[in-house]
Motif scaffolding. Structure first.
Motif, short mmCIF file in Angstrom:
data_model
loop_
_atom_site.label_atom_id
_atom_site.label_comp_id
_atom_site.label_asym_id
_atom_site.label_seq_id
_atom_site.Cartn_x
_atom_site.Cartn_y
_atom_site.Cartn_z
N TYR A 101 -28.66 21.18 -3.23
CA TYR A 101 -27.83 20.00 -2.96
C TYR A 101 -26.94 19.71 -4.15
O TYR A 101 -25.74 19.48 -4.02
N GLU A 102 -27.55 19.71 -5.36
CA GLU A 102 -26.78 19.38 -6.55
C GLU A 102 -25.70 20.41 -6.85
O GLU A 102 -24.68 20.11 -7.44
N LYS A 103 -25.93 21.66 -6.44
CA LYS A 103 -24.96 22.71 -6.71
C LYS A 103 -23.80 22.69 -5.73
O LYS A 103 -22.72 23.19 -6.02
N ALA A 104 -24.04 22.13 -4.54
CA ALA A 104 -23.03 22.21 -3.48
C ALA A 104 -21.84 21.32 -3.82
O ALA A 104 -22.00 20.19 -4.27
N ARG A 105 -20.65 21.86 -3.61
CA ARG A 105 -19.43 21.06 -3.81
C ARG A 105 -18.92 20.62 -2.46
O ARG A 105 -18.79 21.42 -1.55
N GLY A 106 -18.67 19.36 -2.33
CA GLY A 106 -18.10 18.88 -1.08
C GLY A 106 -19.12 18.16 -0.23
O GLY A 106 -20.32 18.40 -0.33
N ARG A 107 -18.61 17.27 0.58
CA ARG A 107 -19.48 16.40 1.36
C ARG A 107 -20.14 17.17 2.52
O ARG A 107 -21.32 17.02 2.78
N ALA A 108 -19.36 18.01 3.19
CA ALA A 108 -19.90 18.72 4.35
C ALA A 108 -21.03 19.66 3.92
O ALA A 108 -22.07 19.74 4.58
N ALA A 109 -20.80 20.34 2.80
CA ALA A 109 -21.83 21.28 2.33
C ALA A 109 -23.11 20.52 1.99
O ALA A 109 -24.22 20.97 2.31
N ARG A 110 -22.96 19.36 1.37
CA ARG A 110 -24.13 18.56 1.00
C ARG A 110 -24.82 17.98 2.22
O ARG A 110 -26.04 17.91 2.28
N ALA A 111 -24.01 17.57 3.20
CA ALA A 111 -24.59 17.01 4.42
C ALA A 111 -25.44 18.07 5.13
O ALA A 111 -26.50 17.78 5.67
N ARG A 112 -24.97 19.30 5.10
CA ARG A 112 -25.71 20.38 5.76
C ARG A 112 -27.07 20.57 5.11
O ARG A 112 -28.07 20.81 5.77
N ILE A 113 -27.10 20.48 3.78
CA ILE A 113 -28.38 20.69 3.08
C ILE A 113 -29.31 19.50 3.33
O ILE A 113 -30.50 19.66 3.60
N ALA A 114 -28.74 18.29 3.27
CA ALA A 114 -29.57 17.09 3.45
C ALA A 114 -30.20 17.04 4.83
O ALA A 114 -31.36 16.67 4.99
N GLY A 115 -29.44 17.44 5.83
CA GLY A 115 -29.97 17.34 7.20
C GLY A 115 -30.29 18.69 7.80
O GLY A 115 -30.50 18.79 8.99
N GLY A 116 -30.36 19.71 6.94
CA GLY A 116 -30.50 21.07 7.44
C GLY A 116 -31.82 21.32 8.15
O GLY A 116 -32.75 20.51 8.09
N THR A 117 -31.89 22.45 8.81
CA THR A 117 -33.12 22.82 9.51
C THR A 117 -34.24 22.93 8.49
O THR A 117 -34.15 23.73 7.57
N PRO A 118 -35.27 22.13 8.64
CA PRO A 118 -36.35 22.20 7.66
C PRO A 118 -37.25 23.41 7.92
O PRO A 118 -38.36 23.27 8.42
N ALA A 119 -36.73 24.60 7.59
CA ALA A 119 -37.49 25.83 7.84
C ALA A 119 -38.85 25.77 7.16
O ALA A 119 -39.85 26.27 7.68
N SER A 120 -38.88 25.13 5.98
CA SER A 120 -40.14 25.08 5.25
C SER A 120 -41.19 24.31 6.04
O SER A 120 -42.37 24.65 6.04
N VAL A 121 -40.75 23.27 6.75
CA VAL A 121 -41.68 22.46 7.54
C VAL A 121 -42.23 23.27 8.71
O VAL A 121 -43.43 23.30 8.97
N VAL A 122 -41.34 23.97 9.38
CA VAL A 122 -41.78 24.80 10.52
C VAL A 122 -42.79 25.85 10.04
O VAL A 122 -43.85 26.05 10.63
N LEU A 123 -42.44 26.50 8.91
CA LEU A 123 -43.35 27.51 8.36
C LEU A 123 -44.70 26.91 7.99
O LEU A 123 -45.74 27.52 8.22
N ALA A 124 -44.66 25.71 7.41
CA ALA A 124 -45.92 25.08 7.01
C ALA A 124 -46.82 24.85 8.22
O ALA A 124 -48.03 25.09 8.16
N TRP A 125 -46.23 24.42 9.32
CA TRP A 125 -47.04 24.17 10.52
C TRP A 125 -47.56 25.46 11.12
O TRP A 125 -48.72 25.55 11.56
N ILE A 126 -46.71 26.50 11.14
CA ILE A 126 -47.17 27.78 11.69
C ILE A 126 -48.32 28.32 10.84
O ILE A 126 -49.37 28.73 11.35
#
Ligand SMILES: [Zn+2]
Ligand SMILES: [Zn+2]
Length: 447
Positions: free
Chosen positions: A230-255
């Motif tokens: 998030y901190e590395k991303a430049r621009g609002r859209a790029a940051r929004a994607r990271i903030a609301g992105g697919t939480p792959a880590s969460v899915v993996l944790a449940w699997i």
């Protein structure tokens, strides 16, 4: 997602952490000798040696041939913390010693390090060998030899006395001869040492904790990585994607939690511990990810790109006003959903910066290479259980200067037939014990 390889490593580490302690000397690990070698003797304690195994096997063979009664003789290094009654009962049940319906099975089991011997008697033989008699059969000759460390001779004599008694009750005489010379006793391995390397005792609680900890560490790392990206991303859209992105880590944790839960149960763990651990850990991981996402979205609202030249906070040209900055192709890309363009203006030095973020809603056009390719799919023939279907895919490029368009037909597979699978032909079963049950009768002795 950038963290994908890392996620996989963490998943593997976590699985490794749970599999490592899944080892131990347990009733479930005693190999069924009828299945492995056709023998009636499983010398897991390494105290018999081939000669005594052969002699005892001869007794069991003759007993079964003449009376159908089945006797298994099992030695183990230790009982893994269980009482010998429980251990014997589990082995008896798993081997199903004795003919089915007659339940005429016998299990002579000896633990080398705990120094316990037990005769477990199947349902159908309890009248012929009541507990008091079972006790006397062990005491008659076997115990003295076992006490002196002569496992082979002790177990041979116990097996012989049990077999003779069982056959006698059925009106049959066995022709068991004592060997002319007693075979040399194998030197029993030192306590705590099995013929196979001694394994650690498995503890479901520890496995659950290891695994839960692994999931949490993984979730923590995923959150840190998300913050850094998030901190590395430049621009609002790029940051929004990271903030609301697919939480792959969460899915993996449940699997991972689901897999480990069934593994722990499968290896004999009690339900509650892995259930709680496997709910708590991915639950906390989910909460951590949601929490991180909320913080980032809040920060995003006040985010302003720093000017590359003077460092001042820049102003973003709002959507709707940015058309004049966009080329025709860029506008088409935004419309198709393939790209997002952002324009920033520095109020202090007048510098301008444009940022582009790839979005997934449109593909790359093979003709103009812009992210302007949209596609629609329609069904030509629906797939059935009998045959596959056809769909028509129409791809259109939204770039007005390109005009690429292509229609192709695609085959779709048959719908898998639901319902019970076709009955398979009965497989030939490997030889084993006959399917008998034990009622828990018998006798145990310490030696
Ligand atoms: Zn500036
Ligand atoms: Zn195109």
């Amino acid at each position: 997602m950038n963290g994908k390889p890392l996620h996989c490593i963490w998943l593997l580490l976590a699985l490794g952490a749970i599999l490592l302690p899944l080892q131990g000397e347990k009733p479930e690990e005693v190999l069924n000798p009828r299945k492995t070698s056709g023998s009636y003797v499983a010398d897991g304690g390494g105290v018999l040696g081939p000669e005594y195994v052969g002699l005892i096997d001869g007794i069991c063979r003759e007993l079964q041939a003449k009376t159908t009664a089945e006797m298994a003789v099992v030695t183990v290094g230790d009982l893994g913390g269980l009482e010998i009654e429980e251990f014997a009962e589990k082995v008896f049940r798993r081997f199903a010693i004795g003919a089915k319906g007659r339940d005429n099975g016998l299990l002579l089991i000896c633990s080398r390090d705990d120094r316990f011997v037990r005769l477990e008697v199947g349902y159908g033989l309890e009248a012929d060998i009541p507990d008091a008699l079972a006790s006397r059969l062990l005491e008659r000759e076997a115990l003295a030899h076992l006490r002196a460390g002569r496992f082979g001779r002790g177990l041979f004599l116990a097996a012989r006395d049990i077999a003779v008694q069982t056959a006698g009750a059925a009106g049959v005489t066995l022709a068991i001869a004592e060997p002319a010379a007693w075979p040399t006793e194998v030197r029993p391995p030192k306590p705590g040492k099995s013929p196979q390397p001694k394994k650690k005792k498995w503890d479901p609680l520890r496995s659950s904790l290891y695994f839960g900890g692994g999931i949490l560490a993984f979730a923590l790392l995923a959150s840190v990585l998300t913050l850094r990206r998030y901190e590395k991303a430049r621009g609002r859209a790029a940051r929004a994607r990271i903030a609301g992105g697919t939480p792959a880590s969460v899915v993996l944790a449940w699997i991972a939690a689901a897999i480990s839960f069934f593994l722990i149960l499968g290896f004999g763990g009690k339900f509650l511990t892995p259930f709680v651990a496997m709910l708590a850990a991915p639950g906390a991981a989910t909460f951590a990810r949601l929490f991180t996402g909320r913080i980032l979205k809040r920060r995003l609202a006040s985010y302003r790109l720093p000017c590359a030249k003077c460092g001042a906070a820049m102003d973003m040209v709002e959507d709707g006003e940015d058309e004049k900055f966009l080329t025709e192709e860029q506008a088409a890309e935004e419309k198709a959903g393939g790209m997002d363009y952002e324009f920033w203006h520095c109020p202090k030095c007048g510098a301008e910066e444009s940022l582009a973020v790839k979005l997934g809603k449109a593909g790359v056009c093979p003709q103009c290479k812009r992210r302007t390719l949209t596609s629609t799919t329609e069904t030509v023939t629906a797939a059935t259980k009998e045959q596959g279907g056809k769909t028509r895919v129409k791809e259109t490029c939204l770039n007005p200067k390109c005009g690429y368009s292509r229609t192709r037909e695609q085959d779709t597979p048959r719908i898998a037939a639901a319902g019970p699978p076709a009955p398979s032909s009965p497989r030939p079963r490997p030889p084993s014990f006959g399917g008998g049950r034990s009622g828990g009768g018998g006798s145990s002795k310490r030696f």
